[in-house]
Structures are given as structure tokens and as C-alpha cells.
Design a protein around this motif. Structure first.
Motif, PDB file in Angstrom:
ATOM      1  N   LEU A 112     -61.972  42.985 -32.086  1.00 39.68           N
ATOM      2  CA  LEU A 112     -61.970  42.293 -30.797  1.00 39.68           C
ATOM      3  C   LEU A 112     -62.355  40.824 -30.921  1.00 39.68           C
ATOM      4  O   LEU A 112     -62.212  40.070 -29.959  1.00 39.68           O
ATOM      5  N   ALA A 113     -62.848  40.417 -32.070  1.00 43.32           N
ATOM      6  CA  ALA A 113     -63.272  39.032 -32.256  1.00 43.32           C
ATOM      7  C   ALA A 113     -62.153  38.216 -32.910  1.00 43.32           C
ATOM      8  O   ALA A 113     -61.266  38.763 -33.578  1.00 43.32           O
ATOM      9  N   HIS A 114     -62.216  36.904 -32.723  1.00 40.10           N
ATOM     10  CA  HIS A 114     -61.262  35.998 -33.357  1.00 40.10           C
ATOM     11  C   HIS A 114     -61.371  36.158 -34.874  1.00 40.10           C
ATOM     12  O   HIS A 114     -62.468  36.136 -35.447  1.00 40.10           O
ATOM     13  N   ALA A 115     -60.229  36.327 -35.524  1.00 43.14           N
ATOM     14  CA  ALA A 115     -60.219  36.657 -36.950  1.00 43.14           C
ATOM     15  C   ALA A 115     -60.954  35.631 -37.807  1.00 43.14           C
ATOM     16  O   ALA A 115     -61.659  35.989 -38.749  1.00 43.14           O
ATOM     17  N   LYS A 116     -60.800  34.336 -37.496  1.00 39.80           N
ATOM     18  CA  LYS A 116     -61.414  33.287 -38.316  1.00 39.80           C
ATOM     19  C   LYS A 116     -62.769  32.848 -37.765  1.00 39.80           C
ATOM     20  O   LYS A 116     -63.732  32.686 -38.502  1.00 39.80           O
ATOM     21  N   LYS A 117     -62.844  32.651 -36.457  1.00 41.05           N
ATOM     22  CA  LYS A 117     -64.079  32.112 -35.868  1.00 41.05           C
ATOM     23  C   LYS A 117     -65.124  33.183 -35.569  1.00 41.05           C
ATOM     24  O   LYS A 117     -66.281  32.861 -35.354  1.00 41.05           O
ATOM     25  N   ARG A 118     -64.716  34.454 -35.547  1.00 41.02           N
ATOM     26  CA  ARG A 118     -65.598  35.550 -35.136  1.00 41.02           C
ATOM     27  C   ARG A 118     -66.197  35.250 -33.758  1.00 41.02           C
ATOM     28  O   ARG A 118     -67.389  35.454 -33.508  1.00 41.02           O
ATOM     29  N   SER A 119     -65.345  34.759 -32.868  1.00 44.58           N
ATOM     30  CA  SER A 119     -65.778  34.461 -31.508  1.00 44.58           C
ATOM     31  C   SER A 119     -65.170  35.464 -30.534  1.00 44.58           C
ATOM     32  O   SER A 119     -64.218  36.179 -30.868  1.00 44.58           O
ATOM     33  N   VAL A 120     -65.727  35.498 -29.331  1.00 41.41           N
ATOM     34  CA  VAL A 120     -65.231  36.414 -28.312  1.00 41.41           C
ATOM     35  C   VAL A 120     -65.496  35.815 -26.931  1.00 41.41           C
ATOM     36  O   VAL A 120     -66.436  35.040 -26.752  1.00 41.41           O
ATOM     37  N   GLY A 121     -64.646  36.154 -25.970  1.00 40.93           N
ATOM     38  CA  GLY A 121     -64.837  35.699 -24.602  1.00 40.93           C
ATOM     39  C   GLY A 121     -65.663  36.702 -23.818  1.00 40.93           C
ATOM     40  O   GLY A 121     -65.428  37.915 -23.886  1.00 40.93           O
ATOM     41  N   VAL A 122     -66.644  36.208 -23.079  1.00 42.76           N
ATOM     42  CA  VAL A 122     -67.510  37.072 -22.272  1.00 42.76           C
ATOM     43  C   VAL A 122     -67.649  36.491 -20.868  1.00 42.76           C
ATOM     44  O   VAL A 122     -67.517  35.279 -20.669  1.00 42.76           O
ATOM     45  N   ARG A 123     -67.911  37.362 -19.896  1.00 42.86           N
ATOM     46  CA  ARG A 123     -68.143  36.885 -18.545  1.00 42.86           C
ATOM     47  C   ARG A 123     -68.955  37.889 -17.747  1.00 42.86           C
ATOM     48  O   ARG A 123     -69.015  39.072 -18.085  1.00 42.86           O
ATOM     49  N   ILE A 124     -69.599  37.379 -16.684  1.00 38.23           N
ATOM     50  CA  ILE A 124     -70.331  38.206 -15.727  1.00 38.23           C
ATOM     51  C   ILE A 124     -69.757  37.889 -14.349  1.00 38.23           C
ATOM     52  O   ILE A 124     -70.063  36.842 -13.765  1.00 38.23           O
ATOM     53  N   PRO A 125     -68.891  38.740 -13.814  1.00 39.08           N
ATOM     54  CA  PRO A 125     -68.252  38.440 -12.532  1.00 39.08           C
ATOM     55  C   PRO A 125     -69.190  38.619 -11.347  1.00 39.08           C
ATOM     56  O   PRO A 125     -70.144  39.409 -11.400  1.00 39.08           O
ATOM     57  N   GLN A 126     -68.900  37.877 -10.288  1.00 39.84           N
ATOM     58  CA  GLN A 126     -69.685  37.987  -9.060  1.00 39.84           C
ATOM     59  C   GLN A 126     -68.838  38.690  -7.998  1.00 39.84           C
ATOM     60  O   GLN A 126     -68.298  38.074  -7.082  1.00 39.84           O
ATOM     61  N   HIS A 127     -68.676  39.977  -8.160  1.00 37.08           N
ATOM     62  CA  HIS A 127     -67.936  40.787  -7.205  1.00 37.08           C
ATOM     63  C   HIS A 127     -68.647  42.136  -7.100  1.00 37.08           C
ATOM     64  O   HIS A 127     -68.870  42.795  -8.120  1.00 37.08           O
ATOM     65  N   PRO A 128     -69.025  42.551  -5.895  1.00 36.03           N
ATOM     66  CA  PRO A 128     -69.808  43.777  -5.741  1.00 36.03           C
ATOM     67  C   PRO A 128     -69.174  45.018  -6.349  1.00 36.03           C
ATOM     68  O   PRO A 128     -69.880  45.889  -6.860  1.00 36.03           O
ATOM     69  N   VAL A 129     -67.843  45.111  -6.315  1.00 36.75           N
ATOM     70  CA  VAL A 129     -67.187  46.328  -6.802  1.00 36.75           C
ATOM     71  C   VAL A 129     -67.279  46.445  -8.318  1.00 36.75           C
ATOM     72  O   VAL A 129     -67.721  47.471  -8.852  1.00 36.75           O
ATOM     73  N   VAL A 130     -66.871  45.393  -9.035  1.00 33.40           N
ATOM     74  CA  VAL A 130     -66.943  45.478 -10.495  1.00 33.40           C
ATOM     75  C   VAL A 130     -68.400  45.523 -10.954  1.00 33.40           C
ATOM     76  O   VAL A 130     -68.727  46.192 -11.950  1.00 33.40           O
ATOM     77  N   SER A 131     -69.293  44.863 -10.245  1.00 37.00           N
ATOM     78  CA  SER A 131     -70.719  44.925 -10.594  1.00 37.00           C
ATOM     79  C   SER A 131     -71.224  46.363 -10.512  1.00 37.00           C
ATOM     80  O   SER A 131     -71.966  46.829 -11.390  1.00 37.00           O
ATOM     81  N   ALA A 132     -70.807  47.072  -9.464  1.00 45.12           N
ATOM     82  CA  ALA A 132     -71.224  48.473  -9.304  1.00 45.12           C
ATOM     83  C   ALA A 132     -70.636  49.354 -10.402  1.00 45.12           C
ATOM     84  O   ALA A 132     -71.315  50.241 -10.937  1.00 45.12           O
ATOM     85  N   ILE A 133     -69.374  49.107 -10.751  1.00 47.59           N
ATOM     86  CA  ILE A 133     -68.732  49.879 -11.826  1.00 47.59           C
ATOM     87  C   ILE A 133     -69.473  49.665 -13.147  1.00 47.59           C
ATOM     88  O   ILE A 133     -69.787  50.614 -13.865  1.00 47.59           O
ATOM     89  N   LEU A 134     -69.773  48.406 -13.454  1.00 45.09           N
ATOM     90  CA  LEU A 134     -70.431  48.084 -14.720  1.00 45.09           C
ATOM     91  C   LEU A 134     -71.839  48.663 -14.793  1.00 45.09           C
ATOM     92  O   LEU A 134     -72.272  49.145 -15.851  1.00 45.09           O
ATOM     93  N   ARG A 135     -72.568  48.618 -13.679  1.00 44.33           N
ATOM     94  CA  ARG A 135     -73.923  49.177 -13.671  1.00 44.33           C
ATOM     95  C   ARG A 135     -73.897  50.671 -13.965  1.00 44.33           C
ATOM     96  O   ARG A 135     -74.694  51.171 -14.757  1.00 44.33           O
TER      97      ARG A 135
END
Length: 205
Positions: A111-134
Motif C-alpha cells: 500500500l506504500a509508494h514503492a520508492k518513497k515508502r509513503s502513504v496518503g492518510v486522512r481524518i474526515p469530518q463527516h458523522p457517518v464515516v466517523s461512526a463507521i470508523l469508530r
């Protein structure tokens, strides 16, 4: 056939959220709302789910998914943060931003960038996805619900259900959540670089 769940956008029904999480735990792929348009999501460990999302969007193996987190603690387990990044990102989350950072060993190599070993992350501000993630208790592997050849992401749950009924396990409809994607900030070199201007104010970076 995809399960259709009509969920209140501000006060999501606990029973509906539990049904969504059960589908995810059975390695399902869902369409769900965020604070910057609908997205496709599955569990991080679901290899088949990731391939299904790639197939839906006609993406190749070089596409980098975003890891969607419930809170800053969860995000901090996935990426390395120096003091300046910690302060700036914590102040901007939850919100419509995706941050590209160096991945920790917690992130599967595929899941990480092959060379940079980086990844995209986020914390959304939406009650529905927040409830799903919790309730799920782990990040979602995610990609914007932008179909091949389309100029804009899909915005209507009924339309998502109609078009993708055969390739999704659930559609979580919480009403229109816009078509503007996240603002993307690359922090892999130690300083923030805005690489895509979207729903989040880029001026703070």
C-alpha cells in the motif's frame, strides 16, 4: 446486489452503522459519504477488496489508496510525524485534507509508494464515516468514487446503487456530500507542499 442503507447525515442510526461494519468485516466493499464527496472503501487487509476497487475505477497497480482514519491517534500509527507536521496536521483534522507522509511498518508494503515508502492518510469530518470508523476499530482503505470517463465524483446514493449494484456490497446513502475532492499536502520531504487544491483551505500550509 448491494445493500442500500439510508443513513441520517448528522445522527447516523447505530443499527445501520453496525450493518455497514459487519459487511466490511466480511471483506465487503462499500460506497460511503465523506466531507469531500463519496468514496469506495474496504478493510486494509482485504486484498480482493482493493482489486475490486481498482477494477471499478479502472486503476492500475500504481494507484495509491488513501488510509482513512477515525482520529489522530490512529493516523499517528500509520505515518511518521515530526513536531511541525504533528502540530499543523492535528490543527487541520478532522477535515477535507489528505496528507502524504512516510509510512510506518504498520502499513503493508503493497500500500506504500514503492520508492518513497509513503502513504496518503486522512481524518474526515463527516458523522457517518466517523461512526463507521469508530465501530470498525481500524482504518479504511479508500479511493474517491470517480468512475472511468467521469468528470466529477458521484453524489447521489440511489445513482451509486443503480450503477454499481453488481460490484458493491453496500451503498451508504447520507445525501449529497459534494463533488470537490480533498486538498492533498505532500509532507514526505519534511516541509508541506500542496499538490492538489480541493475542499480544504490550502493557505494554512
Amino acid at each position: 446486489m448491494a445493500r442500500y442503507l439510508d443513513v441520517h447525515p448528522e445522527n447516523p442510526q447505530p443499527r445501520s452503522i453496525s450493518q455497514v461494519v459487519e459487511i466490511l468485516r466480511k471483506d465487503g466493499v462499500i460506497a460511503y459519504p465523506t466531507d469531500s464527496c463519496y468514496a469506495l472503501g474496504t478493510r486494509i487487509d482485504n486484498h480482493e477488496g482493493a482489486e475490486r476497487i481498482r477494477k471499478i475505477r479502472h486503476l492500475d497497480d500504481r494507484h495509491h489508496f488513501t488510509l482513512v482514519c477515525s482520529d489522530f491517534h490512529q493516523l499517528g500509527q500509520l505515518v511518521h510525524l515530526d513536531n511541525s507536521a504533528f502540530r499543523a496536521i492535528k490543527a487541520a483534522t478532522p477535515g477535507p485534507y489528505t496528507f502524504i507522509l512516510s509510512a510506518t511498518p504498520e502499513v503493508p508494503r503493497r500500500l506504500a509508494h514503492a520508492k518513497k515508502r509513503s502513504v496518503g492518510v486522512r481524518i474526515p469530518q463527516h458523522p457517518v464515516v466517523s461512526a463507521i470508523l469508530r465501530e470498525l476499530g481500524e482504518p479504511l482503505l479508500s479511493s474517491t468514487l470517480l468512475l472511468p470517463g467521469a468528470d466529477w465524483p458521484m453524489t447521489e446514493g440511489w445513482q451509486i446503487k443503480e450503477e454499481l449494484d453488481d460490484v458493491l456490497d453496500a451503498v451508504v446513502d447520507a445525501g449529497d456530500c459534494g463533488t470537490v475532492p480533498t486538498t492533498v499536502v505532500d509532507w514526505t520531504d519534511g516541509t508541506p507542499e500542496v499538490v492538489r487544491v480541493g475542499a480544504g483551505d490550502p493557505d494554512r500550509f
